[in-house]
Design a protein around this motif. Structure first.
Motif, short mmCIF file in Angstrom:
data_model
loop_
_atom_site.label_atom_id
_atom_site.label_comp_id
_atom_site.label_asym_id
_atom_site.label_seq_id
_atom_site.Cartn_x
_atom_site.Cartn_y
_atom_site.Cartn_z
N ARG A 1 -1.39 3.01 9.85
CA ARG A 1 -0.84 2.57 10.95
C ARG A 1 -1.69 1.52 10.70
N GLU A 2 -3.04 1.36 10.98
CA GLU A 2 -4.15 0.72 10.55
C GLU A 2 -3.82 -0.50 9.16
N LEU A 3 -2.81 -0.24 8.31
CA LEU A 3 -3.13 -1.42 7.18
C LEU A 3 -1.63 -2.05 7.82
N ALA A 4 -0.65 -1.28 8.00
CA ALA A 4 0.27 -2.36 8.36
C ALA A 4 0.33 -3.12 9.66
N GLU A 5 -0.26 -2.27 11.14
CA GLU A 5 -0.94 -2.92 12.12
C GLU A 5 -1.65 -4.51 11.99
N ARG A 6 -2.94 -3.76 11.67
CA ARG A 6 -4.04 -4.27 11.52
C ARG A 6 -4.43 -5.39 10.52
N MET A 7 -3.48 -5.35 9.22
CA MET A 7 -3.17 -6.05 7.97
C MET A 7 -2.04 -6.00 7.76
N ASN A 8 -1.03 -6.60 8.05
CA ASN A 8 0.37 -6.94 8.16
C ASN A 8 0.79 -6.93 6.62
N SER B 1 0.67 -0.95 0.30
CA SER B 1 0.28 0.24 0.12
C SER B 1 0.87 0.68 -0.17
N ILE B 2 0.88 2.56 -0.85
CA ILE B 2 1.05 3.51 -0.24
C ILE B 2 -0.11 4.59 -0.26
N VAL B 3 0.54 5.24 1.12
CA VAL B 3 -0.36 7.01 1.31
C VAL B 3 -0.08 7.68 0.82
N ILE B 4 -0.26 8.21 0.48
CA ILE B 4 -0.01 10.16 0.30
C ILE B 4 -0.30 10.70 1.75
N VAL C 1 4.86 5.75 3.40
CA VAL C 1 4.03 7.05 3.47
C VAL C 1 4.68 7.41 3.06
N LEU C 2 4.50 8.57 1.62
CA LEU C 2 5.12 9.84 1.17
C LEU C 2 4.68 10.85 1.39
N GLU C 3 5.21 11.95 1.89
CA GLU C 3 5.33 12.84 2.43
C GLU C 3 5.88 14.17 1.83
N GLU D 1 4.55 10.55 15.66
CA GLU D 1 5.95 9.52 15.36
C GLU D 1 6.04 7.80 15.98
N ALA D 2 5.46 7.90 17.22
CA ALA D 2 4.81 6.97 17.96
C ALA D 2 3.79 5.73 16.81
N LEU D 3 2.91 7.04 15.76
CA LEU D 3 1.62 5.96 14.65
C LEU D 3 2.63 5.66 14.13
N LEU D 4 3.61 6.42 13.32
CA LEU D 4 4.13 5.82 12.37
C LEU D 4 5.50 4.51 12.91
N ASN D 5 5.74 5.15 13.57
CA ASN D 5 6.99 3.49 14.44
C ASN D 5 5.88 2.69 13.98
N HIS D 6 6.49 1.53 13.02
CA HIS D 6 5.81 0.27 12.89
C HIS D 6 6.81 -0.41 12.18
N GLN D 7 7.60 -1.25 11.94
CA GLN D 7 8.59 -2.19 11.09
C GLN D 7 7.44 -1.97 9.41
N ASN D 8 6.24 -2.28 9.63
CA ASN D 8 5.51 -2.76 8.46
C ASN D 8 5.37 -1.14 7.69
N ILE D 9 6.03 0.11 7.91
CA ILE D 9 5.87 1.49 7.54
C ILE D 9 6.94 1.84 7.49
N ASP D 10 7.62 2.89 6.14
CA ASP D 10 8.54 3.24 5.92
C ASP D 10 8.19 4.29 5.50
N VAL D 11 8.35 5.75 5.86
CA VAL D 11 8.32 7.00 5.78
C VAL D 11 9.31 7.70 4.56
N LYS D 12 8.98 8.78 3.71
CA LYS D 12 9.76 9.26 2.77
C LYS D 12 9.52 10.43 2.74
N ILE D 13 10.34 11.71 3.92
CA ILE D 13 10.11 13.24 4.14
C ILE D 13 10.65 13.42 2.46
#
Ligand code: FAD
Ligand code: UDP
Length: 386
Positions: free
Chosen positions: A18-25, A4-7, A30-32, A204-216
């Motif tokens: 967070r939900e896609l990463a945690e609940r649905m693995n 998934s990509i979140v813009i 995330v692009l910012e 930071e806590a919301l996005l701090n998950h092993q399945n999430i990469d953030v690109k600012i």
């Protein structure tokens, strides 16, 4: 590599990621485009070590238990009850205009008479929109309505929207009612407060998950393409879900024309005094070019030498470099234009519009969290074939 990509990493983007990463693995990117996460909720310490909200004052408030419980996983709360006063020619009255404001304006005797009339007519504790109050046939209530319209709403709304209260969408006006009570709080919601260590820490806590990469510092269009119903990521077709939280007109190069917005210019100032004003926010409802002054220390409870304030100057959004579209201008013409872009989005089976910009709505943070959680629910159900 990504499911998934979140813009956008505002509250909408961060919660859905967070939900896609945690609940649905799912593996989520995330692009910012900005230099930081958090969107308009972002806060930071200024050069004087005062915690400020870079994009205007944000107070969390909600009646939605699911939202409160959810965010409480990522932050503790500083118990702040927001109170606002309006500067009316040098006199400070509580806003929303309430029975305390009434007595302040009309004095004890007339105030009592008006209070009884208002309670008789609307009931105690009730919220009445100024537009509704103006329709009241009782000349005494008319007098109160005229006062409040002129001294609380008219000039502030002209500054904020460039239109009168009667011209803008009634849902905007009913956000700040006349209150038939002595409650001086700006919000009456069950839960209200500020993230104990600030919004940015909560993000930071919301996005701090092993399945999430953030690109600012990455605008989605720099590495993605949206063409004829097909999404491309790094030049390859992308079939996973794309959650878009930016402006929809921009995504399609304004092909039907620009969606109108209001923007804000912020001016910060530091004073070496303990406090600048008596409340977190003072609204300037009859004069000055700015709409309000925020003094952040009152809201965050921070103990620090000196104090930083922020003035807000509204303006129409032209799209020039550096301007941010803050407020959708809700009316039939603009909603129709939005629907055209929405139609284009729907041609892509895998793009979901979420957020204040992508949905062209006036959402508070809690509504945004709720929408993001509900979108996650529906993606999950789809996946499970429910
Ligand atoms: P945003 O916060 O705008 O986030 C969208 C993000 O997407 C941004 O970071 C943007 O840079 C990024 N983005 C957009 N397009 C792209 C792209 N193409 N590529 C990469 N990144 C992109 N709500 C409350 O509940 N309480 C308040 O007290 C309150 N005060 C407010 C005060 C002001 C002045 C304003 C303007 C709003 C206030 N709100 C408040 C509302 C709150 O800000 C919003 O509900 C919330 O920020 C919406 O989150 P969002 O994720 O939809 O949008
Ligand atoms: N408003 C006003 N006077 C006030 C406060 C609000 O006229 O003292 C009007 C104004 O049009 C504003 C709207 O009510 O845009 C909604 O106010 P709110 O504080 O909810 O706006 P926010 O700053 O949260 O977007």
């Amino acid at each position: 590599m990504y499911d998934s990509i979140v813009i956008g990493s505002g509250i909408a983007g961060s919660v859905i990621a967070r939900e896609l990463a945690e609940r649905m693995n799912k593996k989520v990117l995330v692009l910012e485009q900005r230099e930081h996460i958090g969107g308009n909720c972002y806060d930071e310490y200024d050069e004087h070590d005062v915690l400020v909200h870079t994009y205007g004052p944000h107070i969390f408030h909600t009646n939605k238990e699911r939202v409160y419980e959810y965010l409480s996983r990522f932050t503790n709360w500083y118990p702040y009850s927001h109170e606002v006063v309006a500067n009316v020619y040098g006199t400070f009255i509580p806003v929303p205009f309430n029975l305390n404001s009434l007595y302040q304006v009309y004095g004890q005797e007339e105030g009592k008479e008006l209070e009884e009339k208002l309670i008789d007519c609307y009931g105690e504790g009730v919220r009445v929109s100024i537009l509704e109050l103006k329709e009241n046939a009782d000349p005494k209530i008319q007098q109160v309505a005229d006062y409040v319209y002129e001294n609380v709403f008219l000039h502030y709304t002209m500054k904020q929207w460039g239109q009168t209260p009667d011209e803008i969408d009634p849902s905007v006006m009913s956000r700040v009612p006349v209150l038939i009570s002595r409650d001086n709080r700006y919000f009456q919601d069950r839960w209200q407060g500020m993230p104990l260590h600030g919004y940015t820490k909560m993000f930071e806590a919301l996005l701090n998950h092993q399945n999430i990469d953030v690109k600012i510092k990455t605008k989605a269009q720099d590495i993605m393409k949206f063409e004829q119903g097909q999404v491309y990521f790094e030049n390859k077709p992308f079939k996973g879900e794309v959650i878009y939280t930016g402006p929809v007109d921009e995504l399609f190069q304004y092909c039907y024309g620009k969606l109108p917005y209001r923007t804000l210019k912020f001016e910060m100032e530091y004073y070496k005094e303990e406090h600048f004003q008596t409340h977190g926010v003072v609204n300037y409802t009859v004069n000055e070019e700015y709409t309000r002054i925020t003094e952040y220390k009152w809201m965050t409870g921070q103990r620090v030498e000196g104090t930083t304030i922020m003035r807000e100057y509204p303006a129409s959004y032209t799209g020039e470099e550096g301007q941010i579209p803050y407020y959708a201008i809700l009316n039939d013409t603009n909603k129709k234009l939005y629907e055209k872009y929405k139609g284009m989005l729907q041609e892509y089976g895998n793009i979901y519009a979420l957020g204040r910009l992508a949905e062209y709505q006036y959402y508070n943070m809690d509504a945004m969290v709720e929408k993001a959680l509900e979108l996650a629910d529906s993606i999950e159900q789809k996946r499970e074939g429910v």
